[in-house]
Design an enzyme around this catalytic site. Sequence first.
Site, PDB file in Angstrom:
ATOM      1  N   LYS A  49      40.779  45.973  71.265  1.00  0.00           N
ATOM      2  CA  LYS A  49      40.119  45.745  69.972  1.00  0.00           C
ATOM      3  C   LYS A  49      39.128  46.846  69.614  1.00  0.00           C
ATOM      4  O   LYS A  49      38.805  47.021  68.441  1.00  0.00           O
ATOM      5  CB  LYS A  49      39.443  44.370  69.958  1.00  0.00           C
ATOM      6  CG  LYS A  49      40.364  43.190  70.291  1.00  0.00           C
ATOM      7  CD  LYS A  49      41.656  43.213  69.514  1.00  0.00           C
ATOM      8  CE  LYS A  49      42.602  42.043  69.773  1.00  0.00           C
ATOM      9  NZ  LYS A  49      43.023  41.814  71.153  1.00  0.00           N
ATOM     10  N   TYR A 263      50.204  29.599  73.728  1.00  0.00           N
ATOM     11  CA  TYR A 263      49.121  30.579  73.772  1.00  0.00           C
ATOM     12  C   TYR A 263      48.031  30.124  74.742  1.00  0.00           C
ATOM     13  O   TYR A 263      47.588  28.980  74.691  1.00  0.00           O
ATOM     14  CB  TYR A 263      48.511  30.761  72.380  1.00  0.00           C
ATOM     15  CG  TYR A 263      47.313  31.668  72.386  1.00  0.00           C
ATOM     16  CD1 TYR A 263      47.468  33.046  72.263  1.00  0.00           C
ATOM     17  CD2 TYR A 263      46.023  31.161  72.559  1.00  0.00           C
ATOM     18  CE1 TYR A 263      46.373  33.888  72.303  1.00  0.00           C
ATOM     19  CE2 TYR A 263      44.925  31.994  72.603  1.00  0.00           C
ATOM     20  CZ  TYR A 263      45.104  33.355  72.480  1.00  0.00           C
ATOM     21  OH  TYR A 263      44.019  34.192  72.524  1.00  0.00           O
ATOM     22  N   TYR A 289      47.043  37.420  77.940  1.00  0.00           N
ATOM     23  CA  TYR A 289      47.826  38.510  77.342  1.00  0.00           C
ATOM     24  C   TYR A 289      48.535  39.379  78.384  1.00  0.00           C
ATOM     25  O   TYR A 289      49.748  39.356  78.523  1.00  0.00           O
ATOM     26  CB  TYR A 289      46.913  39.405  76.484  1.00  0.00           C
ATOM     27  CG  TYR A 289      46.311  38.735  75.298  1.00  0.00           C
ATOM     28  CD1 TYR A 289      47.017  38.627  74.099  1.00  0.00           C
ATOM     29  CD2 TYR A 289      45.029  38.185  75.341  1.00  0.00           C
ATOM     30  CE1 TYR A 289      46.468  38.008  72.999  1.00  0.00           C
ATOM     31  CE2 TYR A 289      44.465  37.556  74.238  1.00  0.00           C
ATOM     32  CZ  TYR A 289      45.193  37.476  73.070  1.00  0.00           C
ATOM     33  OH  TYR A 289      44.656  36.862  71.980  1.00  0.00           O
TER      34      TYR A 289
HETATM   35  C1  LIG Z   1      44.195  40.903  71.426  1.00  0.00           C
HETATM   36  C2  LIG Z   1      44.806  41.255  72.723  1.00  0.00           C
HETATM   37  C3  LIG Z   1      46.169  41.623  72.823  1.00  0.00           C
HETATM   38  C4  LIG Z   1      47.117  41.565  71.672  1.00  0.00           C
HETATM   39  O1  LIG Z   1      46.928  42.565  70.719  1.00  0.00           O
HETATM   40  P1  LIG Z   1      47.333  42.238  69.198  1.00  0.00           P
HETATM   41  O2  LIG Z   1      46.963  43.450  68.467  1.00  0.00           O
HETATM   42  O3  LIG Z   1      46.500  41.027  68.833  1.00  0.00           O
HETATM   43  O4  LIG Z   1      48.770  41.912  69.166  1.00  0.00           O
HETATM   44  C5  LIG Z   1      46.660  41.996  74.047  1.00  0.00           C
HETATM   45  N1  LIG Z   1      45.878  41.992  75.139  1.00  0.00           N
HETATM   46  C6  LIG Z   1      44.582  41.621  75.101  1.00  0.00           C
HETATM   47  C7  LIG Z   1      43.823  41.603  76.369  1.00  0.00           C
HETATM   48  C8  LIG Z   1      43.995  41.242  73.890  1.00  0.00           C
HETATM   49  O5  LIG Z   1      42.718  40.873  73.871  1.00  0.00           O
END
Ligand SMILES: *Cc1c(COP(=O)(O)O)cnc(C)c1O
Length: 340
Positions: A49, A263, A289
């Site tokens: 991010k 999720y 993730y």
């Molecule tokens: C937000 C996030 C993702 C996914 O990325 P997107 O751009 O939302 O698809 C992957 N890994 C982590 C650790 C995240 O925080």
Amino acid sequence: MQLPAIDRINLGHLPTPLEYLPRLSRLLGGPNIYIKRDDCTGIAGGGNKVRKLECLLADAQKQAADTIVTQGAIQSNHVRQTAAACAKLGLSCHVLLEDRTGMGDDEFYANGNVMLSQLLGAEVESYPGGTDMNAMMSRKSHALEECGKKPYIIPGGGSNSIGGLGYVIAADEIVNDARSLNIEIDHIIQATGSAGTQAGLTSGLLYLGHNISVTGISVRFPQAPQHEKVYGLAQEILQRLDAPKEMPSENIIIDDRFIGEGYGIPREDTIDAIKIFARTEGILLDPVYTGKGAAGLIQVIKEGKFDKSDNIVFLHTGGAQSLPGFRPAFDLAAVQRMKA
Ligand SMILES: *Cc1c(COP(=O)(O)O)cnc(C)c1O
């Protein structure tokens, strides 16, 4: 082709390393596995991010905003990184957390990213799963305006065509990394959620004229809706770049086999993948993730999808800061308390 000028501020520790994983490559007996360390972007733990926030907060500053409103799941990494960036820039930060799973122990609601976001000074509110979070954000934004604030809304995951530009820039960085390591990258694998990372990366690679394929391992939605999300956003990003090309639909590859129950609910292969990365390479992944992304990477390699000589990059998007919120999922014993 070179990228046009993209408005951004400097927040992250960039470029991040692209590293070879010799022990994991040997363990899986398949292609050469490299890792792009976007878990090392800096800013209170880092993660993907940060790159998006460099572009989004440049836009917020252009609009003279003094307050950021955003949303995410309870253990949101996006929220933590936004809270940290706001602290660094002197902006106030209001976050709305959605309890998407409605499960988890006390640590899930208090530890990990929840604790860190609060520590970083964000005002945190929570909402039940299924709440219209975009509606709640605009309500919050109006309330802040009534108090004389100038709020700027960042969508969940920072995923709009401005945030996605952060990964257009990352595509250029990865191409340069490969050049300095003197390798040709055949394929990139990443976890995909709110879609901005994959949309930005595929747009950047297309714009720059590199046909490196990217697979997104979905962590939330089935193949068809996730494809639509990433594809739609990629088209918006290319428009914003005034790109001469359109995104071919087949450039957006989504594998939805590793989501499990939903999720934020890790499966056995998620936990196994986290343990494998930790114990063969000393790298921490996360249960929401990158653990699912890595489970996908491992399975796809086992299925023989790649040649032994291929160079595969796993994009580490961060997230290990949520681990303390998921302690029971790991079946690790506490050490015994010793009395003095
Ligand atoms: C937000 C996030 C993702 C996914 O990325 P997107 O751009 O939302 O698809 C992957 N890994 C982590 C650790 C995240 O925080």
